[in-house]
Structures are given as C-alpha cells and as structure tokens.
Design an enzyme around this catalytic site. Structure first.
Site, PDB file in Angstrom:
ATOM      1  N   GLY A 128       0.844  -1.192   0.000  1.00  0.00           N
ATOM      2  CA  GLY A 128       0.000   0.000   0.000  1.00  0.00           C
ATOM      3  C   GLY A 128       0.878   1.240   0.000  1.00  0.00           C
ATOM      4  N   LEU A 129       0.335   2.352   0.464  1.00  0.00           N
ATOM      5  CA  LEU A 129       1.109   3.599   0.431  1.00  0.00           C
ATOM      6  C   LEU A 129       2.428   3.458   1.182  1.00  0.00           C
ATOM      7  CD1 LEU A 129      -1.552   6.378   0.893  1.00  0.00           C
ATOM      8  CD2 LEU A 129      -0.288   5.773  -1.163  1.00  0.00           C
ATOM      9  N   ALA A 130       2.395   2.888   2.389  1.00  0.00           N
ATOM     10  CA  ALA A 130       3.624   2.784   3.172  1.00  0.00           C
ATOM     11  C   ALA A 130       4.602   1.813   2.507  1.00  0.00           C
ATOM     12  CB  ALA A 130       3.302   2.329   4.598  1.00  0.00           C
ATOM     13  N   GLY A 131       4.111   0.641   2.117  1.00  0.00           N
ATOM     14  CA  GLY A 131       4.994  -0.386   1.559  1.00  0.00           C
ATOM     15  C   GLY A 131       5.563  -0.006   0.202  1.00  0.00           C
ATOM     16  N   HIS A 135     -15.877   5.874  11.599  1.00  0.00           N
ATOM     17  CA  HIS A 135     -16.062   6.991  10.669  1.00  0.00           C
ATOM     18  C   HIS A 135     -17.531   7.389  10.628  1.00  0.00           C
ATOM     19  CE1 HIS A 135     -15.924   9.443   7.122  1.00  0.00           C
ATOM     20  NE2 HIS A 135     -14.627   9.309   7.048  1.00  0.00           N
ATOM     21  N   SER A 166     -16.923   9.965   1.740  1.00  0.00           N
ATOM     22  CA  SER A 166     -15.793  10.776   2.212  1.00  0.00           C
ATOM     23  C   SER A 166     -16.195  11.894   3.174  1.00  0.00           C
ATOM     24  CB  SER A 166     -15.095  11.393   1.010  1.00  0.00           C
ATOM     25  OG  SER A 166     -14.193  12.374   1.460  1.00  0.00           O
ATOM     26  N   ARG A 169     -13.852  13.145  13.691  1.00  0.00           N
ATOM     27  CA  ARG A 169     -14.666  11.959  13.424  1.00  0.00           C
ATOM     28  C   ARG A 169     -15.280  11.352  14.679  1.00  0.00           C
ATOM     29  NH1 ARG A 169     -10.751   9.249   8.802  1.00  0.00           N
ATOM     30  NH2 ARG A 169     -11.366  10.755   7.216  1.00  0.00           N
ATOM     31  N   ARG A 184      -7.695   9.629  14.761  1.00  0.00           N
ATOM     32  CA  ARG A 184      -6.977  10.175  13.608  1.00  0.00           C
ATOM     33  C   ARG A 184      -7.836  11.230  12.923  1.00  0.00           C
ATOM     34  NH1 ARG A 184      -7.215   9.418   8.414  1.00  0.00           N
ATOM     35  NH2 ARG A 184      -8.405   7.470   8.431  1.00  0.00           N
TER      36      ARG A 184
END
Lengths: 257, 647
Positions: free
Chosen positions: B51-54, B275, B293, B339, B444
């Site tokens: 994903g984004l991190a990996g 959420h 969203s 949230r 978050r």
C-alpha cells in the site's frame, strides 16, 4: 423491490489453469434486490459449503466499492454486467428480475490465464506498467509542488485517464482481447502533464512493445472497451496513445526501443 | 486504578532525539549512521504489503541501492486498500495563505488525537508532509487544480485551515498509483523483486533479531521462506476484527498479530476509529460498508428531525422542525468536527429515537442548501463520483434526496508499538503506516492516514533503516534454508492441516460474523465495564467453537479463499480479546475510545491524564488473558493537554 427472488445461475467452473472448464447450473432462493452481485455469490457459496457436495465458487474481490479493480466477471456476456460504469462489486440485484437466468464467466483472454473458476491472473498489466508507466523521479529530488503550474483543463484530462482501476474489463470485452485502453490510459495521463516528458518517447515504445509481448491483440476501434469500463475511460485516450507512439517512432526511426 | 489483575513490565524507551520538538528530526538525521553506497547492495530488505507505506518504502529503499523484496497479497500491488481512500492528504503547505504552518498541523494532530500521540513523531510527520506533496506532484499524481494552474485545497475535520490536497474522491488511488509506479520502476531496474499472491504467515526471529518471513503462495498453496536484513511490516490495520467495516475484504491483521506472538508489543489496540459518514447497513447478507468521504461535510449539512419517531420523508419536514445538531452544538467547527465527535453525536441522536430511514440507524447528510448556494455544476465537480457511488448502492439520487449515513469502523490507531525509528520491540522488524501505532493517538484526523503512510515510506524509514543496518553483517538469501525457517514453516503447516481437518458444521463466515458483531456491540462506538467483561468471557468460548467446529471446504494445494480467510479469523479471535482487555483497562475516555462511565456533563470524552497519559504496549505471554503491560509515558512539552473543545 423484492426480497425473495429466485435466480438461476450458469457459472463457469474450472479447477486450474490447465484443466478443462464447463458451465454448471445452480438455483438460489431468497435473493434480495438490495444485495450486491458478489453478496449474492457469497450466499450461494455459504449454501454450497453447508451442503458439502462441491467446493464453493472462487471469484476475486477486495474493496467492494469499485476502486481496487480486483473483481470482475462477465455477466450475461458483458464484462462487469449490464449497468454502465459499474464494476461487478457495485452491481446490485435490483437490476435483475425474479426467475432470471444469469450466466457468469471469467475474463476470456490468452494473456489472463484462469487460476480457478472465475479468477484470472492479470500480472501482464503489472509488466506493462513496469515498462514505463511512471515518471522517473527518485524520492527526495522534487521541486516545490506549485512550481509546476498545470491548467485545470489539462489536469482534469490527466486525472480522467489516471482513474483507470486496472480491472481488465476492456480486455475481456474486446473482440481482439486488446489492452489498448489500459495502456492508453496510462500513456495519456502523462501526455497531458509536463512531468515525465523527457521519457515520453521511451515510455510509449516500451509499453506498447510489452503489451504486444504479453499476447494482447490490436485495437480495431470497436469501442467495446469504453462501453464496459467501470470508470468510463474514453477511447479518446487511444488516439492520444497513437499520437504518442507515432511521435516516438518518427523520432527514433524505429517502432521498438 | 483498575480492578483488573494485570502484570506490568518495564516501561518502554522510544529513543527520542534530543532538543526542542522542532529540532529533533534534524538533530537525529545529523547523528545517525549511514550505509555507504557501495555497501547498500549487500543488504536485503523485505517489504510486506504494497500500500502507500509499503510501495513508497520499497521504491525509496531500492532507489538508494538496497535490494528489496516486496510482497503483496493480491494479484497486483495496485490493489492495496490505500487505493480506496477518498478525500485527501494533509500537508502544511499554507498555499491558501490562511495561517497554516508545520506547527499548526502538529498542534491540530496532537489535539485531534486527544493527547495520546507521541509529540516528536507528530512533529516529524508535519515537517515531512510538505515534501510528500512535492514528491507526488513530481511523479505526475493529477491533484485537483485551479484554473491558474495552482493546486487546489479543501478542508477536513478538526482543522480550521484548508490544507487537504485531493484528486476528486480518488486521492488514495492516485497516490497509490504514484507509489506503485515508483516501485515498478525499481522492479524494471532489477532492484525490487516483486512477489504477488503472497500472504505473510509468520516472522522468523533468530538470536532475537528479525531475519525473515514465511509466506503462503495463495496461487499454489506452497509455503515459502525469505531471509533478509530487515523486515518492514506495511500491512495496514485491523478494522476487520469487526464484522462490517469500510476495510477491503482481504484486509487483515495476520502479519501484525503473528509478529506480536513472536515478541513485538501491540500498542493501544482499543484505539479504533469509527467513521461518521458511511452508507447504512441494509441486510444480513451484507459483506461490507461503504464510506462516503469526510470531504462531503464541507458542503453537506447533517440533520435529524427534532421530534423522535418522525417518519415523514425528508422533504416534508419543514426547516424549523429539523435539528442540525452538529452546527447547534459546535458552532466553531459545525459539520467539520473530528470523526469521533461526529460519530458519537450520530449515535446519540439515533439512541434518542430521532434516527431516520427504515432501521432508524441513520442521519441525513443534506446538500440542498449547497446546491442552491454553489450551483449544481460546482457540487458535481467536487463530489460527483461519490454521489454516483451512493446511488449505485442505495438506488437513491443524493442530488434530490439527502444521503442517509451512519458511523462504521474505518481505521485503527493502535498497532505494533514502534520507537522513533519505526522499529518494533523486535530488532530488525519495522512497522509503517496503519500497521504501527504512533502518530494519531486516540483519534486520527481526516486526510492524515495517507500523509502518515507516505511519510513513513518516503521520508522516515529510508533514514532510520540505515542507522540499524550500518555495520550489521548482511544476511545471505540461503539463510532461508536454515533450521529456524524450517521449524516455523512446520508450525504453519501444522496450523493449516489442523484447520482443514476440523470439518465441523459452521462456516468461517458464520463464526466471523458472530465475533465481529460482538466486537461492534461491546468494543465499538461506546464501551462499558459490564459489556467489556461480558465479551471477554465470550471471545474465548467462540475461539474454542471455531477450533472445534469450523468447516473449511477444499484443500491447501492451491487457491482456496475460505482457507485464507479462516486463518485470518483465527487471528481476529485472539486480537479481539486483547482489544477488549485494553479497553477495559483504560478507565477513561479519549478520542475513539469512549467509556460510558467517563464522560463530561455534556457527553464529551473525559480523559484521565494523571493515570492514563501513556501508550499501552502489550507483550504476548502465551496466555491471551494475561498479557504483560509495558507503558510508554507520554510527555506533552509543547501542546498542553486540555479538554478538547470544538464549540
């Protein structure tokens, strides 16, 4: 709206890449119109597991909100089914009527071998991206983001091409099993941007060469790909790809790199 | 203090650099060891998850010269669940000239996390946020722009500035494809070896150091061993412990949980994010929930009828009989409260009988006023793909009828405990992105997950890994043939054989649903001592039921989704217990962790800083009911903890 539809399903079953496959018939009761198509298959599988007579049907999926591109089956001869701009996971049973027979089969293309039942291997797409579907910029050497102004119109065109989810429906729908829409979407994303220009020639030649090497067919303007694309990627992008390819070939004097 | 009998171990050291919070990262970079360019190619880094991190870590490390092996669970790295993130990514660019700064992003994030995050990590995140946007634009990520060619911004919850960059409602997709492209470029260069259809089933630890992983090839069913000098766990969060969440179906906790069982401490497992704006549940067969969203709260107004039990359709409810409860209760932030606050308020009005729709478990998100004010075209430009998605799922047109929304599990702030280097308590094992616990505290803020995933991968781990590897003797690939790997592979094979041999009467899905609904009821949006104690009794029973009565069709010799899923559910049945235990032990409310016993008179979360201003990192002991607690005390030197107020 109905909560107890009865569906007749003809589903392609195939044990592995080298085994012969065949359609099998199933009946499913109490299908709700609110269910998604994949949830309907989930319910069928729960029933098959409980009965224990045959293995459940294998199909691929992940996000179930139409963005990851993992899912995709041919429903009644149409990739992703009858609703336009809708991936299989977003197709809902309200589209069907009580008593309908639904035929379900995998993407059909030599470049997408069947792994099992409705699951196909689309790693050919990764190898095409590997051949240039990016801008060659190392981490840490970027300038300030607003130092590259890009007009909204061009940025939007780039975005609409970049919205491709790589599901492969375009290939499944094409009579030539061409991957042109997929490849064009990536080439066109960069063709509309100043970023990546220095490698545009190399990108167009290499990606198209790789597409051919994977065994995908050529485009002959049937536009079936655009019709089934869940993100509505326009075939105008294929025209952009051809321009990029022609420019590259003229510049290098060769169709390959 | 708690009535629970919990054994406490030694406190944790986060290895924070010296200096003022604004100088720590620079001081750190100036002091670390680096691996010289000719030596980098001697080291192999195993990146688990793309994903984004990996993907960003794999690309960056390969560009630097390390050998990278990258593994993903799907047919392609591009399927990772980061792709589904809709709204945007925060960065302290101050392009809107509205007073944003690194300090303000840092402050908002620490406050938004309800003072349960580590200040120094958050400050670093805010610092590198600026470079992330530069990097992504250079990669050709087509962010939204103004006619003049400049980047466009929108607002997100918990902030009073516009600092969120976006690409329609597909920001995660565009950022992920950018990182994926960067990684595929390194595959092309021969620096990244890509392994698809691989699921990590265990970590191999040799002499106390992470030395490799055991993977199951999901296509062939084979177990495979890979050795390396460092393992980067980039496998996302554990939201799917709950039965219905916005996570993708294949998102799971197995890699992280098995690392935990090999010695990595698991921090703040009870910090989960609900959420506020998801499409409500419509039936028992439902497999997942779809997020709408947070960006919609820029222009959508949240309301319910003033009167309980008012079943009139929305258009027949006159303006003065509507309660725009967020605007009423929180005039400064209005519909853009964070949230946790928005979710709890939605639950409260539904509990009062004012919920809408068939189930009464929904509130309206209404765009009528925005369409009138901005024109249909502008609203379409901003949100059309989200409106279309809503209509596809519900069959209703949100341009005409207000959306119905309800909270759903979305993200997990807890995860493997990491120090300032992003290294877990097992040397050589790093955790990045949602898989670690560090930056978001107890809640978050919107558009901060994409920021953190890319920060960790592009700009943090490329530095911190060098400090670990410099001077280390490189591990050879043949090490994967060693005794330690053979033994772990044998254990995994044993577990798979056991699962297939049970041949019971209940499907994996049935047992998973039972666990996941309990988690939602007792460890969800609001928690009580009584409920948590009850679920702590029930989970072990369900775990036993699973191991005695699950029915898994097919065999282990190839593609078998039920088998994959069963081993993930087996882990959820263990992790769920730790989440409940952590929630019971933390006798305060903070962020997403809301204990009904601890609330202010106005129903807001009531922290207890004196007793609980720490990260709770749990050590596995072999007995799920008796983990050892290690505390990392949290020091707030720059943002003074206060009762959060968004009024």
């Amino acid at each position: 709206m109905s909560d107890n539809m009865r569906m007749k399903l003809k589903i392609w079953r195939q044990k592995g890449p080298n085994s012969p496959g065949a359609f099998r018939d199933y009946e499913l009761d109490n299908v709700s119109s609110h269910m998604s198509f994949l949830e309907m298959l989930d319910v069928l599988n729960e029933k098959l597991i409980k009965e224990g007579k045959e293995d459940p049907v294998e199909y691929d999926y992940d996000c179930r909100e139409g963005i990851c591109g993992t899912c995709g089956v041919v429903v009644d001869g149409v990739a992703h089914g009858p609703v336009r701009r809708t991936a299989t996971c977003q197709l809902h049973m309200r589209t069907f009527r009580d008593g309908d027979t639904i035929t379900i089969e995998p993407w059909r293309s030599e470049a997408f071998p069947v792994i099992k039942d409705l699951v196909v291997d689309r790693s050919a797409f990764d190898r095409i991206i590997q051949a240039g579907g990016y801008v060659g910029v190392n981490t840490g050497c970027a300038q300030d983001a607003n130092s590259i102004p890009i007009g909204k119109e061009e940025a939007d065109k780039s975005f609409f091409a970049a919205a491709c989810i790589g599901c492969g429906a375009c290939v499944a729908a094409c009579p030539n099993a061409s991957a042109s829409l997929f490849v064009a979407a990536k080439i066109s994303q960069y063709a509309h941007l100043p970023q990546g220009k220095p490698e545009a020639t190399r990108r167009a030649l290499r990606m198209i060469e790789q597409m051919d090497a994977e065994g995908f067919g050529n485009c002959s303007n049937h536009a079936e790909c655009e019709a089934v694309c869940p993100k509505g990627i326009s075939i105008d992008n294929i025209a952009v790809m051809r321009r990029e390819y022609l420019k590259a070939a003229l510049k290098t004097g060769s169709a390959t790199i | 203090m708690s009535k629970l009998n919990i054994q406490e171990g030694s406190p944790l050291q986060a290895h924070l650099p010296a200096g003022h919070v604004s100088e720590k990262w620079d001081n750190y970079k100036a002091g670390i060891k680096v691996v010289n360019p000719a030596n980098k190619r001697k080291y192999t880094v195993l990146v688990i998850g793309t994903g984004l991190a990996g993907a960003s870590a794999a690309a960056s490390l390969a560009e630097m010269g390390y050998n990278v092996k990258a593994f993903c669970i799907s047919d392609s790295p591009r399927r990772a669940h980061s792709i589904a993130a809709q709204g945007g990514i925060n960065a302290a660019k101050n392009y809107q000239n509205d007073g944003d700064s690194i300090w303000r992003l840092f402050y908002d994030t620490v406050k938004g996390g309800d003072f349960r995050a580590r200040e120094s990590n958050v400050y670093r995140l805010a610092q590198v946020s600026v470079s992330i946007i530069d990097q992504c634009v250079a990669q050709g990520v087509p962010f939204a722009r103004e006619y003049g060619g400049m980047l466009s911004n929108r607002s997100f919850g918990g902030a009073q500035v516009s600092r969120t960059f976006y690409a329609a409602g597909q920001t995660g997709q565009q950022l992920l494809l950018g990182a994926y492209g960067a990684m595929m470029r390194q595959v092309d260069a021969g620096k990244v070896q890509l392994f698809t259809y691989r699921e990590m089933l265990d970590l191999v630890v040799v002499d106390g150091v992470a030395q490799g992983v055991v993977m199951r090839n999901l296509k062939t069913g084979e177990l495979e061993s890979y050795a390396g000098d460092a393992v980067l766990l980039c496998t996302g969060g554990y939201g799917n412990v709950y039965f219905l969440s916005t996570n993708a179906m294949n998102s799971n906790a197995t890699a992280a949980w098995r690392c935990h069982k090999r010695g990595a401490y698991f921090a703040n497992p009870c910090f989960t994010q609900i959420h506020p704006t998801c499409i409500p549940v419509s039936g028992d067969y439902q497999s997942k929930l779809t997020l709408m969203s947070e960006s919609l709260r820029n222009d959508g107004r949240v309301w319910v009828p003033k009167k309980a039990g008012d079943k009139r359709p929305p258009e027949q409810i006159p303006e003065d009989e509507r309660d725009y409860y967020l605007e009423r209760r929180y005039p400064s932030f209005g519909n853009l409260v964070p949230r946790d606050v928005a979710s709890r308020n939605a639950k409260a009005v539904c509990d009062e009988g004012r919920g809408v729709g068939e189930s009464g478990l929904a509130v309206y998100l209404d765009f009528a006023e925005s369409i009138q004010r901005l024109g249909l075209k502008t609203v379409e430009d901003r949100y059309n793909n989200l409106f279309e998605m809503y209509e596809r799922i519900t069959g209703e047109n949100p341009y005409k009828v207000p959306m119905r929304i309800y909270p759903a599990v979305h993200y997990t702030m807890g995860g493997l405990w990491v120090d300032y280097n992003l290294m877990t308590t097992i040397p050589g094992l790093f955790a990045l992105g949602e898989a670690n616990f560090s930056d978001h505290g107890a809640n978050r803020l919107g558009a901060s997950a994409l920021m953190q995933g890319l920060a960790d991968g592009y700009f943090v781990v490329p530095y911190t890994i060098g400090d670990y590897l410099a001077g280390k003797a490189p591990v050879k690939a043949e090490a994967a043939k060693g005794e330690a790997f053979t033994q772990v592979r044998g254990e995994i094979q044993g577990q798979i054989d056991k699962l297939l041999s049970i041949k019971g009467t209940r499907t994996v899905m049935e047992l998973y649903r039972e666990l996941g609904l309990k988690m939602w009821d007792y460890v969800g949006m609001s928690r009580t001592e009584e409920g948590l104690k009850k679920v702590l009794q029930e989970i072990p029973k369900l775990r036993e039921e699973f191991w005695n009565n699950v029915r898994i069709p097919g065999d282990a010799d190839g593609w078998n989704k039920n088998l994959e899923f069963a081993s993930r559910v087996a882990d959820f049945l263990e992790l769920g217990e730790l989440m409940a235990l952590d929630a019971l032990y933390r006798e305060e409310s903070c962020g997403g962790h809301f204990r009904e016993e601890y609330q202010t008179e106005e129903g807001e979360a009531q922290r207890n800083d004196e007793a609980y201003s720490y990260a709770a990192a749990w050590e596995y002991t072999g007995n799920f009911a008796q983990p050892v607690l290690h505390k990392e005390p949290l020091e707030f030197e720059n943002v003074k903890p206060s009762q959060r107020s968004y009024k």
